[in-house]
Design an enzyme around this catalytic site. Structure first.
Site, PDB file in Angstrom:
ATOM      1  N   LYS A 182       0.822  -1.223   0.000  1.00 16.14           N
ATOM      2  CA  LYS A 182       0.000   0.000   0.000  1.00 16.14           C
ATOM      3  C   LYS A 182       0.853   1.269   0.000  1.00 16.14           C
ATOM      4  CE  LYS A 182      -2.565  -0.253   3.561  1.00 16.14           C
ATOM      5  NZ  LYS A 182      -3.453   0.175   4.629  1.00 16.14           N
TER       6      LYS A 182
ATOM      7  N   ARG B 247     -11.888   1.790   9.550  1.00 18.99           N
ATOM      8  CA  ARG B 247     -11.522   0.445  10.002  1.00 18.99           C
ATOM      9  C   ARG B 247     -12.743  -0.390  10.391  1.00 18.99           C
ATOM     10  NH1 ARG B 247      -6.191  -0.732  11.246  1.00 18.99           N
ATOM     11  NH2 ARG B 247      -4.751   1.008  10.985  1.00 18.99           N
TER      12      ARG B 247
ATOM     13  N   ARG C 239      11.976 -11.686   6.809  1.00 14.80           N
ATOM     14  CA  ARG C 239      12.993 -10.713   7.218  1.00 14.80           C
ATOM     15  C   ARG C 239      13.853 -11.255   8.361  1.00 14.80           C
ATOM     16  NH1 ARG C 239      10.954  -4.695   8.405  1.00 14.80           N
ATOM     17  NH2 ARG C 239       9.618  -5.873   9.813  1.00 14.80           N
TER      18      ARG C 239
ATOM     19  N   ARG D  77      13.019 -10.659  14.416  1.00  9.53           N
ATOM     20  CA  ARG D  77      12.201  -9.943  15.395  1.00  9.53           C
ATOM     21  C   ARG D  77      10.944 -10.751  15.696  1.00  9.53           C
ATOM     22  NH1 ARG D  77      11.144  -4.173  12.858  1.00  9.53           N
ATOM     23  NH2 ARG D  77       9.144  -5.200  12.971  1.00  9.53           N
TER      24      ARG D  77
ATOM     25  N   ARG E  97      -1.388 -11.470  12.774  1.00  9.44           N
ATOM     26  CA  ARG E  97      -1.629 -10.077  12.369  1.00  9.44           C
ATOM     27  C   ARG E  97      -2.501 -10.028  11.111  1.00  9.44           C
ATOM     28  NH1 ARG E  97       3.575  -8.077  11.861  1.00  9.44           N
ATOM     29  NH2 ARG E  97       3.660  -6.941   9.914  1.00  9.44           N
TER      30      ARG E  97
END
Length: 218
Positions: free
Chosen positions: A15, A90, A129, A163, A174
């Protein structure tokens, strides 16, 4: 005619990149909820002060405050050629409020662009990552591996870590939360003939060509 847009998409769908392309070509302000809150709080507007009283305690800012801040922002002069909303609405309540405020301001929505990517692919994108423990250089299992396997390009270190929020389980969770949040909104805008789905699994430039094709016909 002004171009009044909402940009939707799951985390990792690209996005941010597409928003920048839209802003560069169509000269509309990119309005993200985070920026709006920061501006309202730093300018100590009455609604900003109200929002701060919630964020300071780590609470969610209630809809009426969020809606008020959005309306104030959309009423500003730089939105004459249009706007690009990102991160709002949202909820269906916020979508209804936005519908009312765009009516009040005489700035009806032109389109909702949804960058659609399979959550499985996003899990790979987002959980790939990893970081050098020594110098903090960032790598990615799909897009940016060290030149010499197991050795950091920057400092030559051999220890890497991931992480917590980049780990596959956290990423899946998520995405699940975001799918749940976005699904009713997608249906809401589809019912109103405002929704345009764009395949976000393609190359960045191809995605932009598809977005631009839609925008140039509106």
């Amino acid at each position: 005619m002004s171009l009044n847009l909402i940009l939707m998409g799951l985390p990792g769908a690209g996005k941010g990149t597409q928003a920048q392309f839209i802003v560069d070509k169509y000269h509309v302000p990119h309005i993200s909820t985070g920026d709006m809150f920061r501006d309202a709080i730093s300018n100590s507007t009455p609604l900003g002060v109200k929002a701060k009283s919630f964020t300071d305690k780590g609470d969610l800012v209630p809809d009426e405050v969020t809606n008020g801040i959005v309306k104030e922002r959309l009423a500003q002069d730089d939105t004459k050629p249009g706007f690009l909303l990102d991160g709002y609405p949202r909820t269906l309540e916020q979508a209804d409020a936005l519908s009312q405020m765009t009516k009040d301001l005489d700035k009806p929505l032109t389109a909702v662009i949804n960058i659609d990517v399979d959550p499985k692919l996003l899990t790979e994108r987002l959980s790939g990552r990893f970081i050098c423990k020594n110098c903090g250089a960032t790598y990615h299992k799909l897009y940016h591996m060290p030149k010499v396997p197991g050795t950091c390009d920057v400092c030559g270190g051999h220890e890497f870590y991931q992480r917590e929020d980049d780990k596959p389980e956290a990423v899946k969770n998520r995405l699940k939360v975001n799918v749940k949040m976005n699904t009713p909104l997608i249906a809401y805008y589809k019912d109103r003939n405002l929704l345009f789905n764009v395949d976000g699994s393609k190359d960045i430039d191809e995605v932009w060509q598809d977005v631009d094709k839609i925008l140039s016909t509106l």
